[in-house]
Design a protein around this motif. Structure first.
Motif, PDB file in Angstrom:
ATOM      1  N   ILE A   4      43.181  45.471  64.749  1.00 14.96           N
ATOM      2  CA  ILE A   4      43.554  45.208  63.349  1.00 14.96           C
ATOM      3  C   ILE A   4      42.820  46.163  62.408  1.00 14.96           C
ATOM      4  N   LEU A   5      41.526  46.364  62.656  1.00 12.12           N
ATOM      5  CA  LEU A   5      40.751  47.275  61.807  1.00 12.12           C
ATOM      6  C   LEU A   5      41.264  48.705  61.893  1.00 12.12           C
TER       7      LEU A   5
ATOM      8  N   ALA B  63      47.260  52.013  57.050  1.00 16.28           N
ATOM      9  CA  ALA B  63      48.039  51.174  56.138  1.00 16.28           C
ATOM     10  C   ALA B  63      47.715  51.508  54.693  1.00 16.28           C
ATOM     11  N   TRP B  64      46.454  51.717  54.408  1.00 14.25           N
ATOM     12  CA  TRP B  64      46.058  52.090  53.036  1.00 14.25           C
ATOM     13  C   TRP B  64      46.634  53.441  52.640  1.00 14.25           C
TER      14      TRP B  64
ATOM     15  N   VAL C  11      49.894  47.530  59.814  1.00 17.62           N
ATOM     16  CA  VAL C  11      48.980  46.581  60.464  1.00 17.62           C
ATOM     17  C   VAL C  11      49.687  45.844  61.595  1.00 17.62           C
TER      18      VAL C  11
ATOM     19  N   ALA D  84      52.017  48.581  53.887  1.00 19.63           N
ATOM     20  CA  ALA D  84      50.718  48.460  54.546  1.00 19.63           C
ATOM     21  C   ALA D  84      50.770  47.418  55.663  1.00 19.63           C
TER      22      ALA D  84
ATOM     23  N   VAL E 150      43.928  49.405  59.357  1.00 19.51           N
ATOM     24  CA  VAL E 150      43.654  49.256  57.921  1.00 19.51           C
ATOM     25  C   VAL E 150      43.737  50.601  57.196  1.00 19.51           C
ATOM     26  N   TYR E 151      43.083  51.627  57.728  1.00 20.65           N
ATOM     27  CA  TYR E 151      43.082  52.927  57.031  1.00 20.65           C
ATOM     28  C   TYR E 151      44.474  53.559  56.986  1.00 20.65           C
TER      29      TYR E 151
END
Length: 414
Positions: free
Chosen positions: A392-393, A399-400, A323, A319, A396-397
């Protein structure tokens, strides 16, 4: 153990960099979109700042100054009974704070009469020597001249007022008003200047004579109603607070321009609000574009992630890898966008942007035809940091999603 983790994290950073460099078209397209959005925002902030400084500077320099001091209640209800009781005290206080650009005035209402008609005006007595230190009213006079120290019963009118009265330079204008005792008075003035700036509030409804002349006319020798002060915008709030504290026992109102004319400040706030709205739109585009790029990258590298997990890479590190790639794309876009935006501000700041091409005359709004954009570092910092957070945001998805991959299935289906 710590050294092993550090080496693994360094390896992951190298993998992220290798992936970004291994797909230059994808990386540059995404970073380029971020750069264009950031450069557009930088230009808009710079243009907005240049426009505001130009408009507010002209507004203050035309006649009101940055700050005025009156007797309590005078600004809302001008009356000759509300003269400043101790002007010397104010002068000493201003000089104590290092303020040298100030002037004194006497304001009252009057009726201007010519051979043809009459018109109500605000009659202002100005100090011919100190007024040029505070305002640039003299540069607004297109016909004739500004007041001189030895003038007696000379008058300046706005172009609209002069047109309504049907008077020209050198004509006589009778000013009718009331003296300090309420008795009606009338004096003849010679028109020596006509304001032709086109700015609202200057061309109509105002007549200007020398301070000494008006004091003699209304029998208020040595008395004034207004102090007009010009200081830098950065020092204005502190000066207002200090003057309110030092003059607290004088029954005075210390009023900066945004207190006297709050609609101007509200206009600036509203204009800035539209820029924050545009910032939100750019952030949405950044999120959508970078999210799409990172999701495609994750799908293309499913097998790679499966192998990394199989040799001991944790889901958290997978993850983190995504990012880091998102941050890398964002940083490249921010650097390119900052450079491009700065070059645009530098170029337009030297040659200016001519608003008259699209809007015609802008003088009535206290705006010069040429606007010179100026960049404030706090606007740049807010915009760049917000876009970095969006980058960065956006990671996130993906990476998840990557952290949920099963090694065996990822290797088999990758």
């Amino acid at each position: 153990m710590a050294d092993a983790k550090s080496q693994l994290n360094l390896h992951l950073a190298r993998v992220a960099l290798r992936n970004l460099l291994g797909h230059p078209r994808r990386t540059l397209l995404t970073s380029g979109a971020i750069a264009l959005g950031l450069a557009s925002l930088i230009f808009l902030w710079g243009f907005n700042e240049g426009l505001h400084r130009n408009m507010l500077g002209n507004f203050q320099n035309s006649i009101i100054g940055a700050l005025q001091i009156h007797r309590q209640g005078f600004f809302q209800h001008p009356d000759l009974s509300l003269t400043i009781s101790n002007p010397q005290k104010i002068s000493e206080t201003l000089e104590l704070h290092g303020v040298t650009r100030y002037s004194q005035r006497l304001d009252t209402f009057g009726l201007a009469a010519s051979d043809h008609t009459t018109q109500g005006v605000m009659l202002i007595g100005m100090d011919p020597q100190n007024e040029p230190k505070v305002t640039e009213l003299g540069s607004r006079i297109g016909v004739g001249r500004f007041l001189q120290p030895d003038d007696s019963y000379s008058l300046i009118l706005g172009a609209t007022t002069a047109s309504n009265l049907k008077v020209r330079l050198g004509d006589e204008v009778v000013m009718i008003g009331y003296d300090r005792y309420g008795a009606m008075i009338a004096e003849s003035f010679t028109l020596v200047g006509i304001i032709t700036s086109g700015e609202m509030g200057l061309d109509s409804g105002m007549a200007i004579t020398s301070l000494a002349t008006l004091q003699e006319m209304v029998d208020l020798q040595g008395q004034v109603t207004t102090f007009v002060i010009n200081v830098d915008e950065q020092t204005l709030p502190g000066l207002v607070a200090s003057l309110n504290e030092d003059l607290v026992d004088q029954q005075l109102e210390v009023m900066p321009w945004y207190t006297m004319f709050p609609v101007m400040k509200e206009w600036v706030t509203l204009h800035n609000g539209f820029l924050y709205l545009f910032l939100g739109i750019v952030l949405f585009i950044v999120l959508a574009g970078e999210l799409n790029t990172l999701l495609l990258s994750m799908l293309d590298r499913t097998r790679e992630f499966g192998i990394l997990m199989a040799i001991g890479t944790s889901r958290r590190q997978i993850a983190l890898l995504m990012v880091v790639e998102a941050v890398g794309i964002g940083i490249i876009g921010i650097l390119l966008g900052t450079l491009l935006g700065y070059l645009i501000i530098l170029l337009t700041g030297m040659i200016g942007i001519d608003l008259s091409i699209l809007l015609g005359s802008t003088s009535r709004f206290y705006v010069d035809p040429l606007i010179y954009p100026q960049l404030k570092l706090d606007h740049l910092g807010i915009t760049a940091s917000t876009i970095l957070m969006a980058s960065i945001l956006s990671g996130v998805y993906p990476a998840w999603r990557a952290s949920l991959l099963q090694p065996v299935e990822a290797i088999r289906n990758g």
